[in-house]
Structure formats: C-alpha cells, structure tokens
Design a protein around this motif. Structure first.
Motif, PDB file in Angstrom:
ATOM      1  N   CYS A 142       9.649   6.362  -3.634  1.00  0.00           N
ATOM      2  CA  CYS A 142       8.784   7.330  -2.956  1.00  0.00           C
ATOM      3  C   CYS A 142       9.420   7.694  -1.613  1.00  0.00           C
ATOM      4  O   CYS A 142       9.992   6.834  -0.938  1.00  0.00           O
ATOM      5  N   ALA A 201       5.049  10.693  -3.697  1.00  0.00           N
ATOM      6  CA  ALA A 201       5.222   9.664  -4.720  1.00  0.00           C
ATOM      7  C   ALA A 201       6.219  10.130  -5.769  1.00  0.00           C
ATOM      8  O   ALA A 201       6.258  11.313  -6.134  1.00  0.00           O
ATOM      9  N   CYS A 254       4.605   6.896 -10.605  1.00  0.00           N
ATOM     10  CA  CYS A 254       4.543   5.806  -9.640  1.00  0.00           C
ATOM     11  C   CYS A 254       3.338   4.902  -9.926  1.00  0.00           C
ATOM     12  O   CYS A 254       2.459   5.242 -10.723  1.00  0.00           O
ATOM     13  N   CYS A 270       1.187   3.232  -4.757  1.00  0.00           N
ATOM     14  CA  CYS A 270       1.966   4.327  -4.177  1.00  0.00           C
ATOM     15  C   CYS A 270       1.197   5.651  -4.261  1.00  0.00           C
ATOM     16  O   CYS A 270       1.246   6.467  -3.333  1.00  0.00           O
ATOM     17  N   CYS A 307      11.026   1.077  -5.625  1.00  0.00           N
ATOM     18  CA  CYS A 307      10.201   2.231  -5.255  1.00  0.00           C
ATOM     19  C   CYS A 307      11.103   3.288  -4.622  1.00  0.00           C
ATOM     20  O   CYS A 307      11.889   2.985  -3.729  1.00  0.00           O
TER      21      CYS A 307
END
Length: 316
Positions: free
Chosen positions: A214, A181, A185, A189, A212
């Motif tokens: 990640c 992550a 986050c 996530c 995002c």
C-alpha cells in the motif's frame, strides 16, 4: 591477522544491485516517466519498493555462508554492509522523490523545493541488532535481509512524504496524506485507505505488515478545497475542526474509522501469534470475529504469554 572481507562484499553487493536495477523493467518504466514528465508520487513509492527488492536480492546473493567468516554474519560485517546498502536505497529513493515532486509541483504551479528526510539511523541500527542477536543462526539472520529490507526502503519514501507534507503545511499550503490500498489488500489496510488533511491522519497511516505494498503519498494545494468533491472551503475554525473529524468515507467519522483500524490490527496480531504457536489461521480468524476490543486485547496477552512459555522451554 584475519583478512577483512567487507570491502570485497560491498563491491559484490553493489555490482549485484546495479545489475538488478538495470534489468528491472519497472524501474526502467518509472525512469522513463520521470524523463518525460509524467511520473507521479505513486511511481515514487513503487520505485522505492522495487529498489528494496533488488537490494534484498543483492544482499542475499553475497552474504552467504561461503562468503562469511565461519559462515556467520557477525555484527561488524552486518554493520558495514547492510547499513551502506540501505544508505544507497535511501539516497536513490529521495533523489527520485525529489525529481517526481518537481514534476508534480510544476503542474500545480507550486515553487517549493522538496525537503530531504533524515536517514533513520536508529531504525536501521535496530535492524542490524536483530539480525546479529546472540545465538541467531545464519538462516534466521538472513530472513532480516528479505522483506524487512523492502519495508525499510518503502519507509524511506514514507519519511520523504511525511517531511514534505509537514513542511508545506507549516508554510501555509493545504496538504493531504493519501493512503492507497493495493489490489486485494487485507481488511486492516482497507480500513486505513483514504485522504486526510495533514495532522488529522490515523497514527498508523504509514504502518505496514509484511509484503504490504500500500502506498502513502501527499498532495498540496494553494486553495483550500475538498480533494474529492473539489468544492472550496472557507477557513473558519468550525470547518477546520469538521475536516479534522471527517475521514474519506462520509458514512464514518474519523474516530469510527480509527476504531475499526485498531480492532482489525488486534485481529491481525492474534492471527500472527497463533500462527507462530501452531494455531490454524482460519480458527483464529473465526474466534476473534465478533469480540470486543477488550476481549481481543486479553486474547493477545494470553497468546503472548503462551508464546513466551514455549520459547522459554525451547531454550532449556
């Protein structure tokens, strides 16, 4: 006969993209790490994301009302500019991934060449279809050239990871998918973060919301050992099943972790739908905090129906 603007657009897009990449310090840093043999697969994901951002800027700078016939992004133009642009990112991402994989494998003494994932034609076709849908304005069409371009570039790296983790598992190596992550986050996530033996990972391990970053990488080992404790495992059927049922965090089983992820995803969807229909995000968050999955699912359905009615009235 109308002039074909696509060749000139593609040349301008490529020039802008190359310029963006050359000026990108993150790209330069990762390229340096590849040259000196210190790059990691996390760098590969970051490279893919940055390449996506640079391509998005190049597309937006050139697919403008001034450069497009009638100020419209027609299907044949989108098909012949956006698809080649994403093919460029696909090739770059796989090339960098293969180079980094060679670095990683040299350290672990694994002599297997990286496997290139197929170009996701259906997924990219879907993107082109959405940005050229009937009645869509240029402003709305260009939104599909922002974050969706970055997400698709990240997905090219995800495809490489999945293909190689699968291949190595099939040839007898222990392979693990690792979702990391990003800082600060969201809860959804955070719930997906962890290390999973290939084949036991959550179905949403590659899924991302907008913006995002990640990363999902993988690790292969010649020996069967826990990647966190470094204790060797025996390959009994009981231990294999236990590994499939266990997540990274010892206080939760895999099924519990998946249920948390599902609930958080439903909560995220409700917040998205309510935002689109004018609801306050904080109100939406409070209203779903203590609800069961069934109640959340019912709420989502109600919001979808409300959204459909609103869209229907807008078309009248």
């Amino acid at each position: 006969m109308a002039q074909d603007v696509v060749p000139g657009l593609n040349e301008a897009i490529n020039t802008s993209f190359e310029s963006n990449m050359m000026k990108d310090r993150t790209i330069a840093r990762i390229s340096g790490k590849i040259r000196d043999g210190t790059a990691t697969l996390e760098d590969g994901h970051l490279y893919a994301a940055r390449a996506g951002e640079n391509m998005s800027k190049a597309l937006l700078a050139n697919l403008t009302a001034e450069n497009l016939p009638d100020g419209t992004l027609y299907y044949n133009i989108a098909k012949r500019t956006v698809v080649p642009a994403l093919e460029t990112n696909y090739e770059l991402t796989n090339e960098v991934a293969e180079q980094i994989q060679a670095i990683v494998d040299k350290k672990t003494k694994i002599g297997i060449k990286g496997v290139k994932a197929d170009f996701p034609e259906e997924r990219i076709q879907g993107l082109v279809d959405m940005m050229t849908a009937d009645g869509i304005t240029l402003e709305d069409a260009l939104k599909w050239l922002e974050e969706p371009i970055v997400n698709n570039s990240e997905a090219f790296f995800d495809d490489y990871v999945d293909e190689n983790a699968r291949f190595r598992s099939e040839v007898g190596l222990k392979s693990y998918l690792i979702r990391t992550a990003e800082a600060k986050c969201c809860d959804w996530c955070a719930a997906l973060e962890g290390t999973y033996e290939y084949g036991s990972e959550p179905p949403d391990i590659y899924r991302r919301h907008e913006y995002c970053r990640c990363s999902v990488t993988f690790k292969s080992e010649k020996k069967s050992q826990n990647v966190h404790t470094k204790r060797e495992w025996s390959d009994t059927s009981e231990n294999i099943e236990a590994r499939r049922e266990a997540g990274q965090r010892t206080e939760q089983t895999a099924s519990e972790r998946l249920e948390v992820a599902r609930i958080l995803q439903r909560d995220s969807e409700i917040k998205q739908y309510m935002s689109e229909t004018g609801y306050n995000r904080e109100t939406a968050r409070r209203s779903t905090r203590n609800k069961s999955p069934a109640q959340i699912e019912a709420d989502i359905q109600k919001v979808k129906e409300r959204q459909a009615r609103i869209r229907g009235s807008d078309k009248k």
